[in-house]
Design a protein around this motif. Structure first.
Motif, PDB file in Angstrom:
ATOM      1  N   GLY A 107       6.249   2.219  16.292  1.00  0.00           N
ATOM      2  CA  GLY A 107       7.520   2.878  16.570  1.00  0.00           C
ATOM      3  C   GLY A 107       8.574   1.980  17.150  1.00  0.00           C
ATOM      4  N   ARG A 108       8.721   0.769  16.626  1.00  0.00           N
ATOM      5  CA  ARG A 108       9.642  -0.212  17.201  1.00  0.00           C
ATOM      6  C   ARG A 108      10.938  -0.373  16.428  1.00  0.00           C
ATOM      7  NH1 ARG A 108       9.102  -5.410  14.724  1.00  0.00           N
ATOM      8  NH2 ARG A 108       7.615  -5.384  13.012  1.00  0.00           N
ATOM      9  N   TYR A 109      11.172   0.423  15.398  1.00  0.00           N
ATOM     10  CA  TYR A 109      12.292   0.152  14.496  1.00  0.00           C
ATOM     11  C   TYR A 109      13.589   0.824  14.943  1.00  0.00           C
ATOM     12  CZ  TYR A 109       8.705  -1.782  11.527  1.00  0.00           C
ATOM     13  OH  TYR A 109       7.672  -2.560  11.047  1.00  0.00           O
ATOM     14  N   GLY A 169       0.821  -1.203   0.000  1.00  0.00           N
ATOM     15  CA  GLY A 169       0.000   0.000   0.000  1.00  0.00           C
ATOM     16  C   GLY A 169       0.853   1.250   0.000  1.00  0.00           C
ATOM     17  N   SER A 170       0.202   2.384   0.019  1.00  0.00           N
ATOM     18  CA  SER A 170       0.904   3.658   0.119  1.00  0.00           C
ATOM     19  C   SER A 170       1.445   3.805   1.538  1.00  0.00           C
ATOM     20  CB  SER A 170      -0.055   4.810  -0.196  1.00  0.00           C
ATOM     21  OG  SER A 170       0.535   6.048   0.124  1.00  0.00           O
ATOM     22  N   TYR A 171       2.727   4.062   1.668  1.00  0.00           N
ATOM     23  CA  TYR A 171       3.337   4.218   2.990  1.00  0.00           C
ATOM     24  C   TYR A 171       2.608   5.272   3.818  1.00  0.00           C
ATOM     25  CZ  TYR A 171       6.806   5.538   6.525  1.00  0.00           C
ATOM     26  OH  TYR A 171       7.444   5.841   7.706  1.00  0.00           O
ATOM     27  N   SER A 172       2.139   6.318   3.160  1.00  0.00           N
ATOM     28  CA  SER A 172       1.451   7.397   3.849  1.00  0.00           C
ATOM     29  C   SER A 172       0.182   6.919   4.543  1.00  0.00           C
ATOM     30  CB  SER A 172       1.100   8.520   2.870  1.00  0.00           C
ATOM     31  OG  SER A 172       2.252   9.036   2.251  1.00  0.00           O
ATOM     32  N   ARG A 186       8.132  12.671   8.873  1.00  0.00           N
ATOM     33  CA  ARG A 186       7.618  12.665  10.245  1.00  0.00           C
ATOM     34  C   ARG A 186       7.133  11.271  10.635  1.00  0.00           C
ATOM     35  NH1 ARG A 186       4.364  18.481  10.104  1.00  0.00           N
ATOM     36  NH2 ARG A 186       6.219  19.778  10.558  1.00  0.00           N
ATOM     37  N   LYS A 187       6.530  10.597   9.679  1.00  0.00           N
ATOM     38  CA  LYS A 187       6.086   9.231   9.945  1.00  0.00           C
ATOM     39  C   LYS A 187       7.274   8.302  10.164  1.00  0.00           C
ATOM     40  CE  LYS A 187       2.677   5.912   8.353  1.00  0.00           C
ATOM     41  NZ  LYS A 187       1.472   5.785   7.511  1.00  0.00           N
ATOM     42  N   ALA A 188       8.314   8.489   9.352  1.00  0.00           N
ATOM     43  CA  ALA A 188       9.528   7.692   9.538  1.00  0.00           C
ATOM     44  C   ALA A 188      10.157   7.970  10.897  1.00  0.00           C
ATOM     45  CB  ALA A 188      10.522   7.990   8.414  1.00  0.00           C
ATOM     46  N   TYR A 189      10.187   9.235  11.288  1.00  0.00           N
ATOM     47  CA  TYR A 189      10.730   9.623  12.596  1.00  0.00           C
ATOM     48  C   TYR A 189       9.956   8.930  13.717  1.00  0.00           C
ATOM     49  CZ  TYR A 189      12.372  12.758  16.344  1.00  0.00           C
ATOM     50  OH  TYR A 189      12.923  13.275  17.500  1.00  0.00           O
ATOM     51  N   ALA A 190       8.623   8.932  13.605  1.00  0.00           N
ATOM     52  CA  ALA A 190       7.784   8.312  14.640  1.00  0.00           C
ATOM     53  C   ALA A 190       7.960   6.797  14.681  1.00  0.00           C
ATOM     54  CB  ALA A 190       6.326   8.663  14.390  1.00  0.00           C
ATOM     55  N   SER A 191       8.369   6.197  13.563  1.00  0.00           N
ATOM     56  CA  SER A 191       8.524   4.739  13.521  1.00  0.00           C
ATOM     57  C   SER A 191       9.806   4.263  14.191  1.00  0.00           C
ATOM     58  CB  SER A 191       8.506   4.251  12.071  1.00  0.00           C
ATOM     59  OG  SER A 191       9.726   4.558  11.407  1.00  0.00           O
ATOM     60  N   LEU A 192      10.738   5.197  14.457  1.00  0.00           N
ATOM     61  CA  LEU A 192      12.035   4.831  15.003  1.00  0.00           C
ATOM     62  C   LEU A 192      12.076   4.922  16.529  1.00  0.00           C
ATOM     63  CD1 LEU A 192      14.365   6.704  12.485  1.00  0.00           C
ATOM     64  CD2 LEU A 192      14.023   4.231  12.637  1.00  0.00           C
ATOM     65  N   ARG A 193      12.851   4.029  17.115  1.00  0.00           N
ATOM     66  CA  ARG A 193      13.170   4.148  18.532  1.00  0.00           C
ATOM     67  C   ARG A 193      14.160   5.304  18.721  1.00  0.00           C
ATOM     68  NH1 ARG A 193      14.352  -2.313  19.168  1.00  0.00           N
ATOM     69  NH2 ARG A 193      12.174  -2.994  19.359  1.00  0.00           N
ATOM     70  N   ARG A 194      14.339   5.709  19.942  1.00  0.00           N
ATOM     71  CA  ARG A 194      15.307   6.774  20.219  1.00  0.00           C
ATOM     72  C   ARG A 194      16.701   6.336  19.767  1.00  0.00           C
ATOM     73  NH1 ARG A 194      16.138   9.837  26.060  1.00  0.00           N
ATOM     74  NH2 ARG A 194      17.558  11.460  25.283  1.00  0.00           N
ATOM     75  N   ALA A 225      13.027  19.036   4.913  1.00  0.00           N
ATOM     76  CA  ALA A 225      11.935  18.180   5.362  1.00  0.00           C
ATOM     77  C   ALA A 225      12.392  17.264   6.495  1.00  0.00           C
ATOM     78  CB  ALA A 225      11.410  17.350   4.194  1.00  0.00           C
ATOM     79  N   ALA A 226      13.629  16.734   6.396  1.00  0.00           N
ATOM     80  CA  ALA A 226      14.159  15.874   7.456  1.00  0.00           C
ATOM     81  C   ALA A 226      14.325  16.645   8.754  1.00  0.00           C
ATOM     82  CB  ALA A 226      15.488  15.264   7.019  1.00  0.00           C
ATOM     83  N   GLU A 227      14.810  17.868   8.655  1.00  0.00           N
ATOM     84  CA  GLU A 227      14.956  18.700   9.850  1.00  0.00           C
ATOM     85  C   GLU A 227      13.598  19.042  10.445  1.00  0.00           C
ATOM     86  OE1 GLU A 227      19.127  21.083   9.006  1.00  0.00           O
ATOM     87  OE2 GLU A 227      17.259  21.903   8.184  1.00  0.00           O
ATOM     88  N   SER A 228      12.615  19.333   9.588  1.00  0.00           N
ATOM     89  CA  SER A 228      11.275  19.641  10.070  1.00  0.00           C
ATOM     90  C   SER A 228      10.645  18.440  10.772  1.00  0.00           C
ATOM     91  CB  SER A 228      10.378  20.082   8.903  1.00  0.00           C
ATOM     92  OG  SER A 228      10.848  21.275   8.325  1.00  0.00           O
ATOM     93  N   ALA A 229      11.020  17.243  10.340  1.00  0.00           N
ATOM     94  CA  ALA A 229      10.495  16.030  10.965  1.00  0.00           C
ATOM     95  C   ALA A 229      11.133  15.743  12.318  1.00  0.00           C
ATOM     96  CB  ALA A 229      10.705  14.840  10.028  1.00  0.00           C
ATOM     97  N   GLY A 230      12.253  16.419  12.622  1.00  0.00           N
ATOM     98  CA  GLY A 230      12.911  16.233  13.913  1.00  0.00           C
ATOM     99  C   GLY A 230      14.243  15.529  13.860  1.00  0.00           C
TER     100      GLY A 230
END
Length: 309
Positions: free
Chosen positions: A151-153, A142-145, A173-181, A229-234
C-alpha cells in the motif's frame, strides 16, 4: 483446457457472475487474454504509435499525429492524477510499457507495471534499460488479482485493463488498498452505453469477435457498473471524461496503419491481419451507437476532492 465451439472456433460464453459480469476464474481469464497480448511485439508495432501505446490517444488539434496525440494523452493522465514528479505509481495492465516508461522518464516516478504477459514484461524491461531508467521501473508478471501489492503507491492507473478482469469489485478494492491516503486512481475503459444495450448486444457475433476471438476474454460492461464497483471499493469519484471521439480517431489511424502494414503483420503472425482489421472496424462502428469510452478519476479520500481556496 478451454473448450471451443467446433463450428465457429469461439469459446462458449461463460456464465454471469453475481454482479452481472462474466464469472470466470482470474487465471483462466489471464490465459485467454494472453492469446492476444502475447502475439509478437512486431504485430503491435505495425499499427500502433512509436511508444506502442494500445489505448485511446487525445487529439488536442485537428492536425495532430498519432504520436503527438498519444503523448498528449499521457500528459493528460499525469494531470488527472496530480503528478508533480517523483511519485510512486502502480500501472495495472501496463501493456508494452508506454505509460510506465513515460511516467518514469518524464516525471521521475518510480513505477511498478503489472502485466500477465511475459513477452510484454521482457520488452518493457529492455526499453527501461535502453532509456536508462531501469532503477525506476519494476515489472510484475501475472494476474493482478493474484499478486501481492503493498500500500505504498501515490497513484494507480488502469487503461483498458479492467475489462479483462472478471471480478471488478475485488480488483478495485485491491487498487484502493494499494494507495496511500489521498492517492488517486485513473481508470479508462470502453463500455456499452447502457445496461439495455449491454443485454442486447453482448452476445452478438461482432461483439464476441472482439471480446473472445481477438481478446480471449473481455467483459465490456456499461460504465455505470464500473462506477458502482469503484464506489463499493471505497473510492471518492472526482472526474468523468468522455473520450469516445478521441478513441474513434485513434482507431481510424490504427486501421490505416494496419492496412498499410498487412505484410509486416502476416510475417510476424500469419493469419492475423484480417481478424485485426475486422476488429478495428467493428470497434469503430459502434462508437456512440452501442459503445462509449470514458475515463474516471477517483481518490482514496472520505472527503472527496478538496475545494479550491
Amino acid at each position: 483446457m478451454t473448450t471451443t465451439d467446433t463450428h465457429t472456433g469461439a469459446r462458449p460464453a461463460p456464465p454471469e457472475g453475481r454482479d452481472g459480469g462474466l464469472a470466470l476464474p482470474p487465471e483462466e481469464a489471464r490465459q485467454a487474454t494472453n492469446e492476444h497480448y502475447e502475439l509478437p511485439s512486431e504485430v503491435f508495432m505495425a499499427f500502433l504509435d512509436e511508444r506502442v501505446k494500445y489505448s485511446s490517444a487525445l487529439y488536442l488539434t485537428p492536425g495532430a499525429t498519432l504520436e503527438e496525440a498519444q503523448t498528449a494523452k499521457l500528459h493528460f493522465v499525469a494531470e488527472r492524477l496530480g503528478l508533480r514528479g517523483g511519485e510512486c505509481l502502480l500501472d495495472v495492465g501496463c501493456g508494452w510499457g508506454s505509460l510506465t516508461l513515460f511516467m518514469a522518464q518524464e516525471y521521475g516516478c518510480e513505477v511498478t507495471g503489472v502485466t500477465p504477459s511475459t513477452p510484454q514484461a521482457e520488452y518493457v524491461r529492455e526499453q527501461a534499460l535502453r532509456l536508462r531508467i531501469a532503477d525506476r521501473v519494476h515489472i510484475r508478471v501475472g494476474s493482478y488479482s493474484d499478486l501481492d501489492i503493498d500500500g505504498r503507491y501515490d497513484a494507480a492507473t488502469m487503461l483498458g485493463s479492467i475489462v479483462h478482469m472478471p471480478d471488478r469489485v475485488a480488483v478495485l478494492r485491491k487498487a484502493y488498498a494499494s494507495l496511500r491516503r489521498e492517492g488517486r486512481l485513473y481508470l479508462s475503459e470502453s463500455c456499452f452505453r447502457s445496461a439495455e444495450v449491454y443485454r442486447e448486444f453482448a452476445s452478438r457475433p461482432g461483439t464476441r469477435h472482439v471480446t473472445e476471438t481477438i481478446f480471449g476474454f473481455a467483459d465490456m460492461v456499461p460504465f455505470s457498473q464500473l462506477i458502482e464497483a469503484a464506489e463499493s471499493a471505497g473510492f471518492s469519484l472526482e472526474r468523468l471524461d468522455d473520450l469516445t471521439a478521441h478513441y474513434h480517431r485513434t482507431i481510424e489511424e490504427w486501421e490505416r496503419r494496419a492496412q498499410a502494414n498487412r505484410e509486416r503483420i502476416e510475417a510476424a503472425a500469419p493469419g492475423m491481419a484480417e481478424p485485426l482489421v475486422r476488429y478495428l472496424r467493428t470497434a469503430n462502428a459502434g462508437w456512440g451507437y452501442t459503445s462509449k469510452h470514458y475515463a474516471l478519476t477517483a481518490a482514496k479520500s472520505r472527503l472527496g476532492p478538496k475545494a479550491a481556496v
